[in-house]
Scaffold this active site. Structure first.
Site, PDB file in Angstrom:
ATOM      1  N   GLY A  13       0.710  -1.432  -0.010  1.00  0.00           N
ATOM      2  CA  GLY A  13      -0.107   0.035   0.057  1.00  0.00           C
ATOM      3  C   GLY A  13       0.854   1.231   0.057  1.00  0.00           C
ATOM      4  O   GLY A  13       1.771   1.482  -0.594  1.00  0.00           O
ATOM      5  N   ASP A  48       5.467  -6.310  15.160  1.00  0.00           N
ATOM      6  CA  ASP A  48       4.146  -5.942  15.571  1.00  0.00           C
ATOM      7  C   ASP A  48       4.179  -4.684  16.378  1.00  0.00           C
ATOM      8  O   ASP A  48       4.735  -4.588  17.538  1.00  0.00           O
ATOM      9  CB  ASP A  48       3.450  -7.046  16.310  1.00  0.00           C
ATOM     10  N   TYR A 140     -10.988   4.772  14.571  1.00  0.00           N
ATOM     11  CA  TYR A 140      -9.826   5.359  13.866  1.00  0.00           C
ATOM     12  C   TYR A 140      -9.611   6.910  13.464  1.00  0.00           C
ATOM     13  O   TYR A 140      -8.601   7.373  13.578  1.00  0.00           O
ATOM     14  CB  TYR A 140     -10.357   4.780  12.290  1.00  0.00           C
TER      15      TYR A 140
HETATM   16  P1  NAI Z   1      -2.787  -1.087   4.374  1.00  0.00           P
HETATM   17  O1  NAI Z   1      -3.760  -2.077   4.982  1.00  0.00           O
HETATM   18  O2  NAI Z   1      -2.405  -1.648   2.838  1.00  0.00           O
HETATM   19  O3  NAI Z   1      -1.318  -1.270   4.886  1.00  0.00           O
HETATM   20  C1  NAI Z   1      -1.377  -1.157   6.443  1.00  0.00           C
HETATM   21  C2  NAI Z   1      -0.024  -1.635   6.590  1.00  0.00           C
HETATM   22  O4  NAI Z   1       0.012  -1.449   8.234  1.00  0.00           O
HETATM   23  C3  NAI Z   1       0.195  -3.206   6.432  1.00  0.00           C
HETATM   24  O5  NAI Z   1       1.605  -3.128   6.097  1.00  0.00           O
HETATM   25  C4  NAI Z   1       0.132  -3.650   7.930  1.00  0.00           C
HETATM   26  O6  NAI Z   1       0.852  -4.990   7.944  1.00  0.00           O
HETATM   27  C5  NAI Z   1       0.689  -2.729   8.841  1.00  0.00           C
HETATM   28  N1  NAI Z   1       0.228  -3.130  10.064  1.00  0.00           N
HETATM   29  C6  NAI Z   1      -1.204  -3.020  10.655  1.00  0.00           C
HETATM   30  N2  NAI Z   1      -1.375  -3.357  11.845  1.00  0.00           N
HETATM   31  C7  NAI Z   1       0.298  -3.525  12.380  1.00  0.00           C
HETATM   32  C8  NAI Z   1       0.640  -3.722  13.370  1.00  0.00           C
HETATM   33  N3  NAI Z   1       0.018  -4.139  14.744  1.00  0.00           N
HETATM   34  N4  NAI Z   1       2.240  -4.083  13.661  1.00  0.00           N
HETATM   35  C9  NAI Z   1       2.660  -3.725  12.437  1.00  0.00           C
HETATM   36  N5  NAI Z   1       2.352  -3.382  11.257  1.00  0.00           N
HETATM   37  C10 NAI Z   1       0.961  -3.256  11.080  1.00  0.00           C
HETATM   38  O7  NAI Z   1      -3.229   0.329   4.290  1.00  0.00           O
HETATM   39  P2  NAI Z   1      -2.905   1.496   3.494  1.00  0.00           P
HETATM   40  O8  NAI Z   1      -3.966   2.026   2.678  1.00  0.00           O
HETATM   41  O9  NAI Z   1      -1.502   1.629   2.748  1.00  0.00           O
HETATM   42  O10 NAI Z   1      -2.496   2.642   4.688  1.00  0.00           O
HETATM   43  C11 NAI Z   1      -1.177   3.002   5.069  1.00  0.00           C
HETATM   44  C12 NAI Z   1      -1.519   4.147   6.033  1.00  0.00           C
HETATM   45  O11 NAI Z   1      -2.365   5.423   5.380  1.00  0.00           O
HETATM   46  C13 NAI Z   1      -2.392   3.721   7.389  1.00  0.00           C
HETATM   47  O12 NAI Z   1      -1.783   4.293   8.378  1.00  0.00           O
HETATM   48  C14 NAI Z   1      -3.920   4.181   7.088  1.00  0.00           C
HETATM   49  O13 NAI Z   1      -4.414   4.436   8.025  1.00  0.00           O
HETATM   50  C15 NAI Z   1      -3.420   5.424   6.153  1.00  0.00           C
HETATM   51  N6  NAI Z   1      -4.318   6.216   5.258  1.00  0.00           N
HETATM   52  C16 NAI Z   1      -4.614   5.384   4.134  1.00  0.00           C
HETATM   53  C17 NAI Z   1      -5.956   5.980   3.267  1.00  0.00           C
HETATM   54  C18 NAI Z   1      -6.294   5.339   2.128  1.00  0.00           C
HETATM   55  O14 NAI Z   1      -7.168   5.830   1.391  1.00  0.00           O
HETATM   56  N7  NAI Z   1      -5.910   3.952   2.015  1.00  0.00           N
HETATM   57  C19 NAI Z   1      -6.330   7.344   3.419  1.00  0.00           C
HETATM   58  C20 NAI Z   1      -5.644   8.005   4.613  1.00  0.00           C
HETATM   59  C21 NAI Z   1      -4.776   7.444   5.546  1.00  0.00           C
END
Ligand code: NAI
Length: 234
Positions: A13, A48, A140
């Site tokens: 992501g 984690d 969130y």
């Molecule tokens: P995603 O779900 O593809 O990736 C999230 C990542 O966080 C994954 O690599 C996962 O393994 C890791 N993760 C989750 N819990 C964890 C833990 N306990 N320990 C270690 N790693 C952990 O999500 P995405 O979309 O790439 O989002 C990345 C960031 O951007 C997040 O913080 C999300 O809230 C934020 N975000 C995303 C948006 C979107 O539209 N996709 C919009 C605004 C913010």
């Protein structure tokens, strides 16, 4: 000048796009993952971020391989949406402990070496909903709003040592997290975005690499939107 960069949750992501952008400009890049491994050219550590011992071990492994973390991108995050009335203690606690607690843990662990080096960049990946709020996301949105207080407190504590702490607030980005939204809901969201489209993860990454650069040394304690105008006014 090449830096050592850690991107939490950089295995996919937005985090992966950020890690690849730093790698492309020649930095030494580490990511945390939860079992998936890391792409070629990027150092992966399993971690984690809700567990302080795992965070400490991950930093120690990165320090041994690439040197002290100079740029921290606290990107790892989760959602677990439901309306307030139905949300369990566990749903609230888990999301806040991952998104806000995990970022705090990593910032704390990174700060000692940054202070010693008298240089550092901390970048917290928040969300447009941290300031605007969102029905079904009390957990969130609270965690993402909390990152603003975290970054600004760090700015006040460490700002005199060439350490900046900023928040990047993406709007809707095409990733696994948003792919699960029903088509009709996606269309509704896009209608509300002045830019008329979702963003790519690369569009977030280019802002993050800029905040980590020497060119942005005087930008700190800021909330920088990457949202096509969605969050204007907050
Ligand atoms: P995603 O779900 O593809 O990736 C999230 C990542 O966080 C994954 O690599 C996962 O393994 C890791 N993760 C989750 N819990 C964890 C833990 N306990 N320990 C270690 N790693 C952990 O999500 P995405 O979309 O790439 O989002 C990345 C960031 O951007 C997040 O913080 C999300 O809230 C934020 N975000 C995303 C948006 C979107 O539209 N996709 C919009 C605004 C913010």
């Amino acid at each position: 000048m090449a830096r050592t960069v850690l991107v939490t949750g950089g295995n996919r992501g937005i985090g992966l796009a950020i890690a690849q952008a730093f790698a492309k400009q020649g930095d030494r890049v580490a990511i945390t993952h939860r079992g998936s491994g890391a792409p070629d050219g990027i150092f992966g550590v399993q971690c984690d971020i809700t567990d302080p011992e795992q965070v400490d071990a991950a930093f120690a492994a990165i320090e041994a391989e690439l040197g002290p973390v100079e740029v921290l991108v606290a990107n790892a995050g989760i959602t677990d949406d439901t309306l307030l009335l139905r949300m369990s203690e566990d749903q609230f606690g888990r999301v806040v402990d991952t998104n806000l607690g995990g970022a705090w843990r990593c910032a704390k662990r990174a700060s000692g070496k940054m202070l010693r080096a008298r240089w550092g960049r901390m970048i917290f990946i928040s969300s447009v909903v941290g300031l605007s709020g969102q029905a079904g996301q009390t957990n969130y949105a609270s965690s993402k709003a909390g990152l603003v207080g975290l970054a600004r407190s760090i700015t006040r504590e460490l700002g005199g040592r060439n350490i900046t702490a900023n928040v990047v607030a993406p709007g809707f980005i095409e990733t696994d997290m948003t792919a699960v939204l029903p088509e009709k809901q996606r269309e509704e969201y896009v209608k509300a975005i002045p830019a008329g489209r979702m963003a790519t993860a690369e569009e977030v990454a280019s802002v993050v690499t800029w905040i980590a650069s020497d060119a942005s040394a005087y930008v700190t304690g800021a909330v920088i939107p990457v949202d096509g105008g969605l969050g204007m006014g907050h």
